[in-house]
Design an enzyme around this catalytic site. Structure first.
Site, PDB file in Angstrom:
ATOM      1  CB  CYS A 236       3.171   2.277 -12.994  1.00  0.00           C
ATOM      2  SG  CYS A 236       2.411   3.537 -11.929  1.00  0.00           S
ATOM      3  CG  HIS A 237       0.749   1.060 -17.846  1.00  0.00           C
ATOM      4  ND1 HIS A 237       0.515   2.162 -18.628  1.00  0.00           N
ATOM      5  CD2 HIS A 237       2.003   0.634 -18.167  1.00  0.00           C
ATOM      6  CE1 HIS A 237       1.560   2.400 -19.395  1.00  0.00           C
ATOM      7  NE2 HIS A 237       2.486   1.495 -19.124  1.00  0.00           N
TER       8      HIS A 237
ATOM      9  CB  THR B 103      -2.729   1.139 -25.872  1.00  0.00           C
ATOM     10  OG1 THR B 103      -2.059  -0.100 -25.646  1.00  0.00           O
ATOM     11  CG2 THR B 103      -1.709   2.264 -25.942  1.00  0.00           C
TER      12      THR B 103
ATOM     13  NE  ARG C  77       2.137   6.186 -23.293  1.00  0.00           N
ATOM     14  CZ  ARG C  77       2.340   4.880 -23.234  1.00  0.00           C
ATOM     15  NH1 ARG C  77       1.317   4.037 -23.197  1.00  0.00           N
ATOM     16  NH2 ARG C  77       3.569   4.376 -23.219  1.00  0.00           N
TER      17      ARG C  77
ATOM     18  NE  ARG D  28       6.071  -2.758 -30.657  1.00  0.00           N
ATOM     19  CZ  ARG D  28       5.880  -2.607 -29.361  1.00  0.00           C
ATOM     20  NH1 ARG D  28       4.763  -3.065 -28.800  1.00  0.00           N
ATOM     21  NH2 ARG D  28       6.770  -1.986 -28.605  1.00  0.00           N
TER      22      ARG D  28
ATOM     23  CG  HIS E 235       9.614   3.594 -22.314  1.00  0.00           C
ATOM     24  ND1 HIS E 235       9.374   3.888 -20.989  1.00  0.00           N
ATOM     25  CD2 HIS E 235       8.479   3.002 -22.782  1.00  0.00           C
ATOM     26  CE1 HIS E 235       8.147   3.471 -20.664  1.00  0.00           C
ATOM     27  NE2 HIS E 235       7.598   2.945 -21.720  1.00  0.00           N
TER      28      HIS E 235
ATOM     29  CG  ASP F 261       6.380  -0.076 -18.814  1.00  0.00           C
ATOM     30  OD1 ASP F 261       5.354   0.620 -18.948  1.00  0.00           O
ATOM     31  OD2 ASP F 261       6.718  -0.939 -19.653  1.00  0.00           O
TER      32      ASP F 261
END
Length: 306
Positions: free
Chosen positions: A34-35, A79, A126, A132, A183, A258
Protein backbone atom coordinates in the site's frame (compact mmCIF):
# COMPACT_ATOMS: atom_id res chain seq x y z
CA UNK A 1 -0.25 31.34 -0.08
CA UNK A 2 0.95 27.92 -1.20
CA UNK A 3 -0.30 26.65 -4.55
CA UNK A 4 -0.59 22.88 -4.85
CA UNK A 5 -0.13 21.02 -8.11
CA UNK A 6 -3.44 19.93 -9.68
CA UNK A 7 -4.16 16.25 -10.14
CA UNK A 8 -3.26 14.57 -13.39
CA UNK A 9 -6.20 14.98 -15.82
CA UNK A 10 -8.54 12.01 -15.57
CA UNK A 11 -7.08 10.91 -12.24
CA UNK A 12 -9.38 8.51 -10.37
CA UNK A 13 -9.56 9.21 -6.63
CA UNK A 14 -9.63 6.30 -4.21
CA UNK A 15 -13.06 5.09 -3.14
CA UNK A 16 -13.99 6.58 0.27
CA UNK A 17 -16.80 4.14 1.12
CA UNK A 18 -15.46 0.58 0.86
CA UNK A 19 -17.99 -2.17 1.53
CA UNK A 20 -17.87 -4.59 4.44
CA UNK A 21 -16.04 -7.72 3.25
CA UNK A 22 -17.88 -11.02 3.42
CA UNK A 23 -14.56 -12.80 4.05
CA UNK A 24 -13.17 -12.36 7.54
CA UNK A 25 -9.43 -11.86 7.43
CA UNK A 26 -7.45 -13.95 9.94
CA UNK A 27 -5.95 -12.17 12.92
CA UNK A 28 -2.53 -10.81 12.06
CA UNK A 29 -3.27 -10.15 8.37
CA UNK A 30 -0.65 -7.96 6.68
CA UNK A 31 -1.46 -5.64 3.79
CA UNK A 32 1.93 -6.07 2.15
CA UNK A 33 1.51 -3.44 -0.54
CA UNK A 34 0.00 0.00 0.00
CA UNK A 35 1.07 3.64 -0.33
CA UNK A 36 0.57 7.13 1.03
CA UNK A 37 0.44 10.28 -1.12
CA UNK A 38 1.36 13.49 0.65
CA UNK A 39 -0.66 15.24 1.82
CA UNK A 40 0.97 17.87 -0.43
CA UNK A 41 0.68 20.52 2.28
CA UNK A 42 3.09 18.50 4.42
CA UNK A 43 5.01 16.32 1.98
CA UNK A 44 5.63 17.93 -1.43
CA UNK A 45 5.68 15.74 -4.51
CA UNK A 46 8.85 15.10 -6.51
CA UNK A 47 9.41 17.58 -9.36
CA UNK A 48 10.40 14.74 -11.70
CA UNK A 49 7.22 12.69 -11.03
CA UNK A 50 5.22 11.20 -13.91
CA UNK A 51 1.83 11.77 -12.26
CA UNK A 52 0.18 14.01 -9.67
CA UNK A 53 -2.24 12.08 -7.41
CA UNK A 54 -4.90 13.08 -4.95
CA UNK A 55 -3.88 13.18 -1.29
CA UNK A 56 -4.00 9.84 0.52
CA UNK A 57 -2.84 10.28 4.10
CA UNK A 58 -1.62 7.89 6.74
CA UNK A 59 -4.77 8.45 8.81
CA UNK A 60 -6.93 7.49 5.84
CA UNK A 61 -4.79 4.40 5.27
CA UNK A 62 -5.10 3.38 8.92
CA UNK A 63 -8.88 3.90 8.80
CA UNK A 64 -9.06 1.51 5.85
CA UNK A 65 -6.83 -0.97 7.70
CA UNK A 66 -9.20 -1.03 10.65
CA UNK A 67 -12.34 -1.17 8.49
CA UNK A 68 -11.10 -4.21 6.56
CA UNK A 69 -9.77 -6.05 9.61
CA UNK A 70 -6.10 -5.77 8.64
CA UNK A 71 -3.52 -5.83 11.45
CA UNK A 72 -0.36 -4.45 9.80
CA UNK A 73 0.76 -2.59 6.67
CA UNK A 74 3.82 -2.56 4.46
CA UNK A 75 3.97 0.95 2.99
CA UNK A 76 5.77 1.09 -0.33
CA UNK A 77 7.36 4.34 -1.47
CA UNK A 78 5.24 5.92 -4.21
CA UNK A 79 7.01 7.01 -7.41
CA UNK A 80 5.35 10.45 -7.18
CA UNK A 81 7.56 11.14 -4.13
CA UNK A 82 10.78 10.06 -5.86
CA UNK A 83 13.59 9.28 -3.43
CA UNK A 84 12.18 11.53 -0.69
CA UNK A 85 10.84 8.91 1.69
CA UNK A 86 9.49 11.40 4.23
CA UNK A 87 5.78 10.68 3.77
CA UNK A 88 6.30 6.92 3.88
CA UNK A 89 8.54 7.12 6.96
CA UNK A 90 6.08 9.39 8.74
CA UNK A 91 3.34 6.82 8.20
CA UNK A 92 5.50 3.91 9.35
CA UNK A 93 6.48 5.73 12.53
CA UNK A 94 2.88 6.72 13.25
CA UNK A 95 1.75 3.10 13.05
CA UNK A 96 3.43 2.25 16.35
CA UNK A 97 5.16 -0.91 15.18
CA UNK A 98 2.28 -2.04 12.97
CA UNK A 99 3.93 -0.95 9.70
CA UNK A 100 7.13 -1.48 7.76
CA UNK A 101 8.44 0.47 4.80
CA UNK A 102 9.92 -0.13 1.36
CA UNK A 103 12.03 2.82 0.25
CA UNK A 104 13.45 4.33 -2.92
CA UNK A 105 17.10 5.31 -2.49
CA UNK A 106 19.87 6.72 -4.72
CA UNK A 107 23.01 4.68 -5.48
CA UNK A 108 25.21 7.10 -3.54
CA UNK A 109 23.32 6.59 -0.28
CA UNK A 110 25.65 6.08 2.70
CA UNK A 111 25.72 3.41 5.36
CA UNK A 112 24.61 5.83 8.07
CA UNK A 113 21.47 6.84 6.19
CA UNK A 114 20.65 3.23 5.43
CA UNK A 115 20.94 2.32 9.11
CA UNK A 116 18.66 5.24 9.99
CA UNK A 117 16.09 3.94 7.52
CA UNK A 118 16.43 0.46 8.98
CA UNK A 119 15.86 1.80 12.50
CA UNK A 120 12.76 3.62 11.24
CA UNK A 121 11.26 0.38 9.94
CA UNK A 122 12.39 0.12 6.31
CA UNK A 123 13.03 -3.45 5.17
CA UNK A 124 13.49 -3.16 1.42
CA UNK A 125 14.02 -0.98 -1.63
CA UNK A 126 11.90 -0.81 -4.76
CA UNK A 127 13.27 -0.99 -8.30
CA UNK A 128 10.75 0.20 -10.90
CA UNK A 129 11.11 -1.01 -14.49
CA UNK A 130 7.70 0.11 -15.77
CA UNK A 131 8.64 2.53 -18.53
CA UNK A 132 5.61 4.78 -18.23
CA UNK A 133 6.49 5.50 -14.58
CA UNK A 134 10.27 6.02 -14.71
CA UNK A 135 12.71 7.39 -17.25
CA UNK A 136 15.30 4.64 -16.84
CA UNK A 137 16.44 1.89 -14.48
CA UNK A 138 20.22 1.69 -14.95
CA UNK A 139 21.50 -1.75 -14.01
CA UNK A 140 24.82 -0.56 -12.57
CA UNK A 141 23.17 1.88 -10.18
CA UNK A 142 20.65 -0.69 -9.02
CA UNK A 143 23.34 -3.31 -8.48
CA UNK A 144 25.21 -0.80 -6.33
CA UNK A 145 22.11 -0.23 -4.20
CA UNK A 146 21.47 -3.98 -3.85
CA UNK A 147 25.04 -4.55 -2.60
CA UNK A 148 24.64 -1.79 -0.03
CA UNK A 149 21.37 -3.11 1.41
CA UNK A 150 22.37 -6.79 1.49
CA UNK A 151 24.19 -6.56 4.88
CA UNK A 152 21.00 -5.20 6.44
CA UNK A 153 19.01 -8.25 5.36
CA UNK A 154 16.72 -6.09 3.21
CA UNK A 155 15.08 -7.28 0.01
CA UNK A 156 14.56 -5.78 -3.44
CA UNK A 157 11.00 -5.20 -4.66
CA UNK A 158 10.76 -5.48 -8.45
CA UNK A 159 8.03 -3.83 -10.51
CA UNK A 160 8.01 -4.75 -14.19
CA UNK A 161 5.78 -5.72 -17.10
CA UNK A 162 5.55 -9.43 -17.96
CA UNK A 163 6.70 -8.87 -21.54
CA UNK A 164 9.99 -7.42 -20.25
CA UNK A 165 10.99 -10.33 -18.00
CA UNK A 166 12.95 -12.14 -20.71
CA UNK A 167 15.44 -9.28 -21.01
CA UNK A 168 15.53 -8.56 -17.27
CA UNK A 169 15.62 -11.95 -15.55
CA UNK A 170 19.38 -12.49 -15.77
CA UNK A 171 19.96 -9.11 -14.15
CA UNK A 172 17.36 -9.83 -11.48
CA UNK A 173 18.99 -13.18 -10.73
CA UNK A 174 22.37 -11.49 -10.26
CA UNK A 175 21.20 -9.17 -7.48
CA UNK A 176 22.75 -10.01 -4.09
CA UNK A 177 19.53 -9.64 -2.10
CA UNK A 178 16.22 -11.49 -1.75
CA UNK A 179 13.63 -10.59 -4.40
CA UNK A 180 9.94 -9.69 -4.13
CA UNK A 181 7.85 -9.18 -7.27
CA UNK A 182 4.93 -6.77 -7.40
CA UNK A 183 1.57 -7.89 -8.82
CA UNK A 184 2.71 -11.26 -10.24
CA UNK A 185 4.94 -9.46 -12.73
CA UNK A 186 1.82 -7.98 -14.37
CA UNK A 187 0.80 -10.97 -16.52
CA UNK A 188 -1.37 -10.51 -19.58
CA UNK A 189 -4.42 -12.46 -18.38
CA UNK A 190 -5.86 -12.60 -21.89
CA UNK A 191 -3.06 -15.03 -22.74
CA UNK A 192 -3.12 -18.74 -21.78
CA UNK A 193 -2.49 -19.63 -18.15
CA UNK A 194 -0.08 -22.36 -19.27
CA UNK A 195 1.37 -20.30 -22.12
CA UNK A 196 5.06 -19.41 -22.52
CA UNK A 197 4.89 -15.95 -20.92
CA UNK A 198 3.42 -16.94 -17.56
CA UNK A 199 5.40 -20.18 -17.56
CA UNK A 200 8.59 -18.11 -17.88
CA UNK A 201 7.54 -16.10 -14.84
CA UNK A 202 6.87 -19.22 -12.77
CA UNK A 203 10.28 -20.66 -13.73
CA UNK A 204 11.89 -17.40 -12.65
CA UNK A 205 10.13 -17.58 -9.28
CA UNK A 206 11.15 -21.20 -8.81
CA UNK A 207 14.81 -20.74 -9.77
CA UNK A 208 15.33 -17.61 -7.67
CA UNK A 209 13.09 -18.34 -4.65
CA UNK A 210 11.22 -15.10 -5.29
CA UNK A 211 8.39 -13.83 -3.09
CA UNK A 212 5.35 -12.88 -5.21
CA UNK A 213 2.60 -10.40 -4.44
CA UNK A 214 -0.62 -11.91 -5.82
CA UNK A 215 -2.13 -8.45 -5.71
CA UNK A 216 -3.85 -5.93 -7.97
CA UNK A 217 -6.45 -7.89 -9.91
CA UNK A 218 -7.98 -4.49 -10.67
CA UNK A 219 -4.84 -3.64 -12.70
CA UNK A 220 -4.68 -6.94 -14.54
CA UNK A 221 -8.31 -7.64 -15.36
CA UNK A 222 -9.74 -7.51 -18.86
CA UNK A 223 -13.29 -8.50 -17.99
CA UNK A 224 -13.65 -5.94 -15.20
CA UNK A 225 -14.68 -5.78 -11.56
CA UNK A 226 -18.41 -6.51 -11.32
CA UNK A 227 -19.41 -9.13 -8.79
CA UNK A 228 -21.06 -12.01 -10.62
CA UNK A 229 -23.16 -13.47 -7.83
CA UNK A 230 -24.16 -13.17 -4.21
CA UNK A 231 -20.74 -14.46 -3.12
CA UNK A 232 -19.12 -11.26 -4.41
CA UNK A 233 -16.89 -12.97 -6.97
CA UNK A 234 -14.99 -10.45 -9.09
CA UNK A 235 -11.92 -10.18 -11.33
CA UNK A 236 -12.55 -13.78 -12.32
CA UNK A 237 -10.17 -13.61 -15.30
CA UNK A 238 -7.24 -12.95 -12.94
CA UNK A 239 -8.17 -15.64 -10.41
CA UNK A 240 -6.60 -18.64 -12.25
CA UNK A 241 -3.22 -16.89 -12.50
CA UNK A 242 -3.10 -15.90 -8.84
CA UNK A 243 -4.45 -19.27 -7.70
CA UNK A 244 -1.74 -21.08 -9.64
CA UNK A 245 0.98 -19.01 -7.96
CA UNK A 246 -0.52 -19.67 -4.52
CA UNK A 247 -0.78 -23.40 -5.20
CA UNK A 248 2.75 -23.78 -6.60
CA UNK A 249 4.50 -21.45 -4.12
CA UNK A 250 2.41 -21.36 -0.92
CA UNK A 251 5.36 -20.20 1.20
CA UNK A 252 6.41 -17.45 -1.24
CA UNK A 253 3.24 -15.40 -1.69
CA UNK A 254 2.07 -12.09 -0.26
CA UNK A 255 -1.13 -10.05 -0.60
CA UNK A 256 -1.83 -6.33 -0.56
CA UNK A 257 -4.55 -3.83 -1.39
CA UNK A 258 -2.37 -1.38 -3.38
CA UNK A 259 -4.40 1.41 -1.77
CA UNK A 260 -4.87 4.19 -2.93
CA UNK A 261 -4.62 2.49 -6.33
CA UNK A 262 -2.51 4.95 -8.34
CA UNK A 263 -2.83 5.42 -12.09
CA UNK A 264 -5.90 3.29 -12.67
CA UNK A 265 -7.79 4.22 -15.82
CA UNK A 266 -10.89 2.02 -16.06
CA UNK A 267 -12.35 2.02 -12.54
CA UNK A 268 -11.55 2.51 -8.88
CA UNK A 269 -11.91 -0.72 -6.89
CA UNK A 270 -13.95 -1.32 -3.77
CA UNK A 271 -11.35 -2.40 -1.19
CA UNK A 272 -13.94 -4.58 0.53
CA UNK A 273 -14.33 -6.53 -2.71
CA UNK A 274 -10.53 -6.92 -2.92
CA UNK A 275 -10.65 -8.68 0.45
CA UNK A 276 -13.35 -11.00 -0.89
CA UNK A 277 -11.01 -11.81 -3.79
CA UNK A 278 -8.64 -13.55 -1.33
CA UNK A 279 -10.60 -16.81 -0.81
CA UNK A 280 -10.94 -17.16 -4.58
CA UNK A 281 -7.15 -17.43 -4.96
CA UNK A 282 -6.23 -19.03 -1.62
CA UNK A 283 -8.97 -21.57 -1.16
CA UNK A 284 -7.90 -23.36 2.01
CA UNK A 285 -7.41 -22.03 5.51
CA UNK A 286 -3.75 -23.03 5.43
CA UNK A 287 -3.15 -21.18 2.14
CA UNK A 288 -4.90 -18.09 3.52
CA UNK A 289 -2.88 -18.14 6.74
CA UNK A 290 0.41 -18.38 4.85
CA UNK A 291 -0.53 -15.72 2.31
CA UNK A 292 -1.92 -13.17 4.75
CA UNK A 293 0.01 -13.76 7.99
CA UNK A 294 2.90 -16.23 8.06
CA UNK A 295 4.78 -15.22 4.92
CA UNK A 296 4.67 -11.43 5.40
CA UNK A 297 5.44 -11.74 9.10
CA UNK A 298 8.52 -13.84 8.32
CA UNK A 299 9.69 -11.25 5.78
CA UNK A 300 8.91 -8.01 7.64
CA UNK A 301 8.63 -8.95 11.34
CA UNK A 302 10.92 -11.98 11.70
CA UNK A 303 10.82 -13.53 15.12
CA UNK A 304 7.61 -11.71 16.11
CA UNK A 305 4.18 -13.29 16.52
CA UNK A 306 1.07 -11.99 14.81
Amino acid sequence: MTTFAPKTPGWLDWYPGPSEPAFRLPHGTVDAHCHVFGPQAEFPLAPERKYTPCDASKDQLFALRDHLGITRNVIVQATCHGADNSAMLDAVRAAGGRARGVATVPPDIGERELRELDAAGVRGVRFNFVRRLVDASPADALSTIAKKIAPLGWHVVLYFESADLEELEDFFGSLPAPLVVDHMGRPDVSKPLHGPEFSRFLRFVDRNEVQVKVSCPERLTVTGPPALDGERHAYTDVVPFARRVVEEFPDQVLWGTDWPHPNLKSHMPDDGLLVDYVPQIAVTGEQQRKLLVDNPMRLYWPGETA
